[in-house]
Design an enzyme around this catalytic site. Structure first.
Site, PDB file in Angstrom:
ATOM      1  N   ASP A 321       0.859  -1.133   0.080  1.00  0.00           N
ATOM      2  CA  ASP A 321      -0.050  -0.071  -0.194  1.00  0.00           C
ATOM      3  C   ASP A 321       1.000   1.268   0.327  1.00  0.00           C
ATOM      4  O   ASP A 321       1.740   1.800   1.322  1.00  0.00           O
ATOM      5  CB  ASP A 321      -0.737  -0.041   1.463  1.00  0.00           C
ATOM      6  N   ASN A 384      -5.082  -5.088  -6.455  1.00  0.00           N
ATOM      7  CA  ASN A 384      -6.459  -4.497  -6.090  1.00  0.00           C
ATOM      8  C   ASN A 384      -6.493  -3.368  -5.707  1.00  0.00           C
ATOM      9  O   ASN A 384      -6.979  -2.455  -4.757  1.00  0.00           O
ATOM     10  CB  ASN A 384      -6.452  -5.278  -4.424  1.00  0.00           C
ATOM     11  N   TYR A 449     -12.410   5.662 -14.578  1.00  0.00           N
ATOM     12  CA  TYR A 449     -12.437   4.591 -13.701  1.00  0.00           C
ATOM     13  C   TYR A 449     -12.909   3.849 -14.934  1.00  0.00           C
ATOM     14  O   TYR A 449     -12.568   2.646 -14.621  1.00  0.00           O
ATOM     15  CB  TYR A 449     -12.976   4.947 -13.100  1.00  0.00           C
ATOM     16  N   ALA A 482     -18.038  -1.714   1.223  1.00  0.00           N
ATOM     17  CA  ALA A 482     -18.166  -0.757   2.087  1.00  0.00           C
ATOM     18  C   ALA A 482     -16.104  -0.385   0.976  1.00  0.00           C
ATOM     19  O   ALA A 482     -14.605  -1.027   1.751  1.00  0.00           O
ATOM     20  CB  ALA A 482     -18.237  -0.607   2.867  1.00  0.00           C
ATOM     21  N   SER A 483     -15.606   0.955   0.901  1.00  0.00           N
ATOM     22  CA  SER A 483     -14.576   1.150   1.452  1.00  0.00           C
ATOM     23  C   SER A 483     -14.395   2.800   1.170  1.00  0.00           C
ATOM     24  O   SER A 483     -15.246   3.210   0.986  1.00  0.00           O
ATOM     25  CB  SER A 483     -13.364   0.376   0.140  1.00  0.00           C
TER      26      SER A 483
END
Length: 710
Positions: A321, A384, A449, A482-483
């Site tokens: 990350d 991801n 996107y 949900a993020s």
């Protein structure tokens, strides 16, 4: 003097692949004494597979154990065998076996050594079938200074056996059994047997093992070999063909029995320490022990949950990350990845943090290097990482477009390329892409996107083909979860139900060794899962050999656009084959706008063959002498042949001894082809139609028959 290869311990062996058909299964069953009294193991119409077929089916892999260990082949004996059955063995398919030598034991100079090999075997349907642990007694390889094997305590009940099964192997039994793979001269050549110290050729130990397996199945789970869970034993003495045997069975617990097999003439034990476990299959827990997973964007949300769950199930995880804001701006931070690594380690797992940016080639390569430096390999990659920069089209500046494409689409490329190289070299890998409903279906204000996310589908579609032969499977998930990317665009009442934990289960299935699919797209969220796919209509051929007019296209738009009878293609060549077939044979193309539903299509294979004589064109058969054999598997299938000679046609059920060519199809695909829903060319190029024998002569069918679909 040969010496054991002590460096071989732990090194991967395989995959060793073996394709087999129902004939191999029946041959094995006959080789271990089955016959008319056990027709389920000998007749293809209702064929079941004896569990002990497993060890004969991986005989080639066992040879690799011997070769890798450098054991002296002049002194080897099959010492012990353990088999754990995870799923029933299908009657045909391809087996893929991987394993390793796990241990050597030294019994001392002149006393020999033990070579322990372990392997897992998977079927081409993706299921893990069985685990084998073999102990090879190497009589001539002791004295290398290793530790001796620990003693094993094994006690039979102090009472008469509950079941006694007598059997009589034929004097010719080894001649039949050896056709299943073990063609060692000791079991067939009298001179060789005498040189080895025996009066004559001896029984294969695994042949006697198969007789014992039949006895155990028939006594404890009659007619239900799929309920076998485990079969262990130790081989103790040789047996000559034709010697009667007796298997003694003690029931010691629910679903467990102990057993041994005797020479019925002398009472000598030829197979000892037998354990047989049976019952309904236990649901196998997905396990990732020993595997290395890389998860990008794993500092929060979905990626964090994937990393935690993989680690909980034994995987070693690289938690990547960058630690920037959700739009990719702001300073990078190590805290997000570090927190997840701390969670994994606190729970007893293994993980390392990585802070590289997927949006650059250097960052992608560094992420995979982190995995190699920390854990030595890469088995799983979950792409991801993502950012959001939503704008309507007119307001979408080039830098806003590029930033999203760089992270989602280019980022997946940057990380996948070095990971794919590692996976290709090792012959195994699992890759999961992350698309979105915005890409699949569109969403206002997200052209950047959505384009990136649909681009990942195209990326997967080609990568799945490039990786197939190397054991690499590539699939895509469209999460609804949900993020921090979705928190302010989702209604609050739904946001609380969109936990990432609902998406993780299907992602882990796609990451597993048992993953049954390749090149699929799945929507997942809130406990709802479904497959998404690109469907292609059957279409129409227009123009009659010349370029159709604009007006003709306009007038036939309904037929062109119809999705009635549509299909999903696995690769470009399948779709092109259908186009070729349609253009070359326009009469076979269904006009989807006018086709009427009716019950007049062929509903069984038998109906097709009943219609064939009436469709025979005798005028086209002059000088032709061919026999077409059809092997139609599945419900409503069977065997038929069509013999054409001297202008005559004979169609009959059964097998022809020496057909010109043989067509093999599943019944559903055969009926689709005969009803015009599947072209012969597409069936062949797509693997649904297999042709054996003189393939070129199979093309005579179109000349010899005109079957009007009912």
């Amino acid at each position: 003097m040969m010496a054991l290869n002590l460096e071989a311990v732990g090194k991967p062996i395989g995959p060793v692949d073996k394709s087999y058909t129902w004939k191999d299964v029946v041959l094995y069953s006959l080789g271990v004494g089955a016959g008319f009294s056990e027709l389920d193991y000998c007749y293809e119409k209702r064929l079941k597979v004896l569990p002990s077929f497993s060890i004969a089916a991986i005989f080639d892999f066992l040879a690799h154990i011997g070769a890798t260990s450098n054991v002296n082949l002049a002194g080897i004996l099959h010492g012990e065998q353990s088999l754990v059955f995870h799923n029933p063995i299908p009657p045909e398919g391809t087996l893929s076996t991987k394993g390793r030598i796990v241990k050597y034991y030294d019994k001392g100079p002149g006393k020999g050594a033990l070579v322990i090999g372990e392997s897992d075997t998977y079927h081409s349907n993706g299921k893990k079938l069985f685990t084998s642990v073999i102990t090879i007694f190497a009589r001539l390889d002791g004295g290398f200074g290793g530790e001796n094997a620990p003693k094993k305590e094994f006690v039979f009940p102090d009472r008469e056996p509950d079941i006694v099964v007598d059997d009589s192997p034929s004097v010719n039994q080894p001649l039949l059994y050896r056709l299943s793979g073990d063609i060692f001269d000791l079991h067939v050549d009298p001179e060789f047997a005498k040189m080895a110290g025996f009066e004559k050729p001896i029984m294969h130990g695994l042949c006697t093992h198969g007789f014992a397996c039949r006895a155990l199945v028939n006594a404890l789970i009659p007619g239900m070999p799929e309920k076998a869970r485990r079969m262990d034993c130790r081989f103790t003495k040789t047996l000559y063909p034709g010697t009667p045997i007796r298997t003694l069975i003690w029931k010691v617990d629910e679903g467990k029995a102990l057993w041994k097999t005797l020479n019925a003439e002398t009472g000598d034990v030829v197979i000892d320490h037998g354990v047989f476990e049976y019952g309904d299959p236990v649901r196998e827990r997905l396990d990732f022990s020993g595997q290395v997973a890389v998860v990008t964007g794993a500092g929060a949300g979905l990626g964090r949950v994937y990393a935690l769950e993989l680690a909980k199930r034994g995987a070693k995880v690289v938690v990547n990350d960058l630690g920037a804001a959700r739009d990719g701006t702001g300073p990078a931070s190590s805290s997000a990845a570090d927190r997840v690594v701390d969670e994994i380690r606190a729970a007893g797992g293994e993980a390392v943090a990585d802070y590289n940016n997927v949006a650059t080639r250097e960052g992608g390569e560094a992420i995979i290097r982190s995995a190699l430096d920390a854990f030595g390999t890469v088995d799983i990659l979950i792409n991801n990482a993502g950012i959001l920069r939503d704008k309507s089209m007119v307001k979408m500046e080039p830098e806003t477009w590029k930033a999203v494409i760089d992270v989602h689409l280019n980022g997946a490329y940057h990380v996948t390329r070095p990971a794919f190289k590692v996976m290709k070299e090792k012959g195994y890998g699992r890759i999961v892409m992350t698309t979105s409903a915005a890409g699949l279906y569109g969403n206002f204000g997200q052209t950047n996107y959505a384009s990136a996310k649909m681009g990942l589908v195209g990326f997967m579609n080609t990568l799945k083909l490039e990786g197939e032969k190397y054991g690499i499977r590539v699939n895509t998930v469209a999460p609804l979860a949900a993020s921090r990317l979705t928190e302010d665009v989702t209604p609050p009442e739904l946001f609380v139900r969109m936990k990432p934990e609902y998406v993780a289960p299907i992602v882990l299935v796609l990451c597993s060794k048992q993953c049954p699919v390749n090149g699929r797209i799945y929507n997942a969220g809130m406990g709802f899962y479904n497959r998404a796919a690109i469907w292609t209509g059957t279409g129409v051929v227009l123009g009659k050999g010349s370029v159709p007019s604009v007006e003709e296209i306009r007038d036939r738009m309904q037929a062109i656009a119809s999705l009635k009878g549509a299909k999903v293609y696995h690769q470009l060549n399948e779709q092109v084959a259908d186009v070729y077939a349609a253009v070359l044979n326009p009469k076979d193309v269904v006009d989807a706008s006018t086709e009427e539903e009716s019950g007049s299509a062929f509903t069984s294979a038998k109906a097709v063959f009943d219609a064939m004589p009436g469709a025979f064109r005798a005028d086209a058969a002059k000088g032709i002498d061919v026999v077409f054999q059809y092997r139609i598997s599945g419900d409503g299938g069977g065997d038929w042949f069509c013999a054409v000679k001297d202008g005559q046609c004979q169609v009959a059920a059964g097998l022809y001894e020496k057909p010109t060519c043989t067509f093999l199809m599943a019944s559903g695909d055969f009926l689709d082809m005969m009803n015009g829903k599947l072209s012969p060319m597409q069936a062949y190029t797509g693997g649904k139609l297999r042709i054996e024998g003189e393939i070129m002569k199979s093309q005579l069918i179109e000349k010899l028959f005109r079957i009007d679909r009912k």
